[in-house]
Design an enzyme around this catalytic site. Structure first.
Site, PDB file in Angstrom:
ATOM      1  N   GLU A 137       0.805  -1.227   0.000  1.00  0.00           N
ATOM      2  CA  GLU A 137       0.000   0.000   0.000  1.00  0.00           C
ATOM      3  C   GLU A 137       0.845   1.288   0.000  1.00  0.00           C
ATOM      4  OE1 GLU A 137      -4.190  -0.399   1.744  1.00  0.00           O
ATOM      5  OE2 GLU A 137      -2.866  -1.068   3.351  1.00  0.00           O
ATOM      6  N   HIS A 156      -0.552   5.585   7.539  1.00  0.00           N
ATOM      7  CA  HIS A 156      -1.701   4.733   7.203  1.00  0.00           C
ATOM      8  C   HIS A 156      -1.773   3.641   8.254  1.00  0.00           C
ATOM      9  CE1 HIS A 156      -4.529   2.063   5.470  1.00  0.00           C
ATOM     10  NE2 HIS A 156      -3.639   1.134   5.184  1.00  0.00           N
ATOM     11  N   HIS A 158      -4.717   0.834  10.652  1.00  0.00           N
ATOM     12  CA  HIS A 158      -5.990   0.100  10.681  1.00  0.00           C
ATOM     13  C   HIS A 158      -6.630   0.132  12.070  1.00  0.00           C
ATOM     14  CE1 HIS A 158      -3.612  -2.331   7.465  1.00  0.00           C
ATOM     15  NE2 HIS A 158      -4.231  -1.312   6.892  1.00  0.00           N
TER      16      HIS A 158
HETATM   17 ZN    ZN Z   1      -4.127  -0.803   4.883  1.00  0.00          ZN
END
Ligand code: ZN
Length: 310
Positions: A137, A156, A158
């Site tokens: 990603e 980034h 989660h």
């Molecule tokens: Zn991700």
């Protein structure tokens, strides 16, 4: 075994003089080499909006070495504060070449050392031909740097606390003073809107990265439906602060929603006062205090500059 003692066993990372041979070898793998990096190019439009360095420079370290050091600290902080786990990543725009960024190869943030940091083009290719597998990603980072000249660091992650707001009609809003850093608006990006219902939800190419960056717009944070969030800021310190406090803000908001009744988010004036006020700008003692505290908790206090003397 404490995190600190675990780190102490890592080859090539010693106390204070953490630029050991192994670290320099890792930094030298960055492209262009440090010798070239010592001569900055003429500043362009992007460089003009560059935020001041997060930390006070030490005379023996180049700007690139400082950026790599701070990126290692940021990785360890985000891991220790449970913002990232095996997955998730943080990057910094290259301090001398704004069309590139620095990001680890595909390692978990808890394990990252200076030699793991790779220089990428905004298109997501390793600039120096590094052969180690990159994060799938990574396109998130280059797309945001390309769209936002004011952004110099991207996270980034989660984090589970923010995920309910990515799949419901209830908006994630700043409701506590440290939540102000997420900004007044936190848009939700749904990959299915443009890329259909057969994706694995991951941002695995530049088209998806650009679409996410468009949804982020001029905001500090965007949620990714059923997946996580991106955070963007003018400096590494600011993006780490945002990423640490966003889940806490989401947790409080969830708790208040469960209690029922009306929610009172921060006003725009309160957000502005908190974010733009003089108290917590990156080079203030209050801000540096948080960075040092998080670094200590993460077991990387030995990477910090020495304390000022009276
Ligand atoms: Zn991700």
């Amino acid at each position: 075994m404490s995190k600190k003692s675990k780190r102490g066993n890592s080859p090539g990372v010693g106390r204070r003089g953490f630029i050991t041979a192994a670290t320099v070898a890792g930094a030298a793998a960055l492209a262009p080499p440090l010798a070239a990096a010592a001569t900055p190019r003429a500043p362009d439009a992007v460089a003009k909006v560059a935020a001041p360095p997060t930390r006070v420079a030490e005379g023996t370290m180049s700007e690139v070495e400082l950026a790599v050091r701070d990126l290692v600290i940021a990785n360890r902080i985000l891991a220790h504060e449970n913002v990232v786990d095996a997955y998730g990543h943080v990057s910094i725009r290259h301090p001398l070449h704004p069309e590139r960024y620095l990001l680890s190869w595909s390692r978990s943030p808890e394990q990252i050392e200076a030699g793991d940091i790779v220089e990428f083009t905004l298109g997501g290719e390793p600039a120096g031909g590094d052969q180690r597998p990159p994060y799938l990603e990574r396109f998130i980072h280059g797309a945001i740097y390309a769209a936002r000249p004011d952004v110099h660091a991207v996270v980034h992650a989660h984090s589970v606390e923010v995920l309910p707001f990515s799949i419901s009609a209830t908006k994630l809003r700043p409701v506590i003073h440290d939540g102000a850093f997420i900004g007044a608006e936190v848009p939700v990006w749904d990959i299915a809107e443009k890329f259909g219902h057969e994706t694995d939800l991951l941002v695995s190419n530049m088209a998806q990265g650009r679409d996410l960056a468009r949804r982020l717009g001029g905001n500090q944070m965007a949620l990714m439906r059923g997946h996580g969030f991106v955070a963007a800021a003018a400096s590494l310190y600011e993006v780490v602060r945002l990423a640490v406090y966003a889940p806490r803000n989401a947790h409080v908001l969830q708790a208040a929603l469960l209690m029922g009744g009306k929610i009172k988010p921060l006003s725009k004036g309160e957000i502005t006062a908190r974010v733009e006020g003089p108290t917590l700008q990156p080079n203030t003692a209050a801000a540096q205090r948080a960075w040092a505290y998080w670094a200590q908790r993460a077991g990387v206090a030995d990477l910090l500059p020495p304390r000022p003397t009276k």
